[in-house]
Motif scaffolding. Structure first.
Motif, PDB file in Angstrom:
ATOM      1  N   ASP A  14     -20.202  38.144 -26.788  1.00 15.33           N
ATOM      2  CA  ASP A  14     -21.193  37.156 -26.354  1.00 15.33           C
ATOM      3  C   ASP A  14     -21.267  37.091 -24.838  1.00 15.33           C
ATOM      4  O   ASP A  14     -22.356  37.044 -24.256  1.00 15.33           O
ATOM      5  N   HIS A  15     -20.117  37.087 -24.192  1.00 14.86           N
ATOM      6  CA  HIS A  15     -20.073  37.057 -22.727  1.00 14.86           C
ATOM      7  C   HIS A  15     -20.693  38.330 -22.148  1.00 14.86           C
ATOM      8  O   HIS A  15     -21.479  38.268 -21.196  1.00 14.86           O
ATOM      9  N   LEU A  16     -20.334  39.480 -22.715  1.00 11.81           N
ATOM     10  CA  LEU A  16     -20.898  40.748 -22.253  1.00 11.81           C
ATOM     11  C   LEU A  16     -22.416  40.737 -22.391  1.00 11.81           C
ATOM     12  O   LEU A  16     -23.139  41.133 -21.467  1.00 11.81           O
ATOM     13  N   ASN A  17     -22.907  40.267 -23.524  1.00 10.35           N
ATOM     14  CA  ASN A  17     -24.341  40.192 -23.759  1.00 10.35           C
ATOM     15  C   ASN A  17     -25.024  39.330 -22.703  1.00 10.35           C
ATOM     16  O   ASN A  17     -26.066  39.690 -22.154  1.00 10.35           O
ATOM     17  N   LEU A  18     -24.448  38.185 -22.379  1.00 10.18           N
ATOM     18  CA  LEU A  18     -25.019  37.302 -21.355  1.00 10.18           C
ATOM     19  C   LEU A  18     -25.015  37.958 -19.978  1.00 10.18           C
ATOM     20  O   LEU A  18     -25.985  37.842 -19.225  1.00 10.18           O
ATOM     21  N   PHE A  74     -28.212  40.514 -15.629  1.00 13.12           N
ATOM     22  CA  PHE A  74     -28.494  41.671 -14.785  1.00 13.12           C
ATOM     23  C   PHE A  74     -29.901  42.205 -15.049  1.00 13.12           C
ATOM     24  O   PHE A  74     -30.667  42.450 -14.119  1.00 13.12           O
ATOM     25  N   LEU A  75     -30.255  42.377 -16.315  1.00 15.71           N
ATOM     26  CA  LEU A  75     -31.566  42.915 -16.657  1.00 15.71           C
ATOM     27  C   LEU A  75     -32.698  41.986 -16.236  1.00 15.71           C
ATOM     28  O   LEU A  75     -33.785  42.446 -15.876  1.00 15.71           O
ATOM     29  N   LYS A  76     -32.464  40.690 -16.250  1.00 16.25           N
ATOM     30  CA  LYS A  76     -33.477  39.747 -15.777  1.00 16.25           C
ATOM     31  C   LYS A  76     -33.732  39.960 -14.290  1.00 16.25           C
ATOM     32  O   LYS A  76     -34.886  40.007 -13.846  1.00 16.25           O
ATOM     33  N   LYS A  77     -32.666  40.124 -13.512  1.00 17.99           N
ATOM     34  CA  LYS A  77     -32.816  40.404 -12.077  1.00 17.99           C
ATOM     35  C   LYS A  77     -33.579  41.703 -11.862  1.00 17.99           C
ATOM     36  O   LYS A  77     -34.485  41.785 -11.035  1.00 17.99           O
ATOM     37  N   VAL A  78     -33.193  42.726 -12.603  1.00 17.56           N
ATOM     38  CA  VAL A  78     -33.843  44.028 -12.478  1.00 17.56           C
ATOM     39  C   VAL A  78     -35.318  43.921 -12.836  1.00 17.56           C
ATOM     40  O   VAL A  78     -36.185  44.414 -12.119  1.00 17.56           O
ATOM     41  N   GLY A  79     -35.614  43.267 -13.945  1.00 15.83           N
ATOM     42  CA  GLY A  79     -36.990  43.161 -14.412  1.00 15.83           C
ATOM     43  C   GLY A  79     -37.892  42.415 -13.451  1.00 15.83           C
ATOM     44  O   GLY A  79     -38.980  42.880 -13.119  1.00 15.83           O
ATOM     45  N   ILE A  80     -37.447  41.279 -12.982  1.00 12.09           N
ATOM     46  CA  ILE A  80     -38.264  40.465 -12.072  1.00 12.09           C
ATOM     47  C   ILE A  80     -38.479  41.190 -10.751  1.00 12.09           C
ATOM     48  O   ILE A  80     -39.603  41.295 -10.263  1.00 12.09           O
TER      49      ILE A  80
END
Length: 68
Positions: free
Chosen positions: A4-8, A13-19
């Protein structure tokens, strides 16, 4: 391993990359259209490289964006 922690962590990270990536791509496409080097109906090749230095992994995702 706490999955769960790894997923978060991955999602943050992916949110930062995407935005960030979306802002950069949009900005450069708008500038290219304004400069006349890119026209409506044309396509641009795009590529994203994911690197995990500690694990010696390089993964590339390529696509084409059509400008409408």
């Amino acid at each position: 391993m706490n999955e769960d922690h790894l997923n978060l962590e991955i999602r943050k990270f992916l949110k930062k990359v995407g935005i960030t990536s979306q802002r950069i791509v949009e900005s450069h496409i708008k500038k290219a259209i304004e400069a006349g080097s890119l026209k409506i109906g044309e396509s641009v090749d795009i590529e994203m490289k994911l690197t995990m230095k500690d694990l010696n992994i390089d993964h590339v995702i390529s696509d084409k964006l059509t400008i409408e």
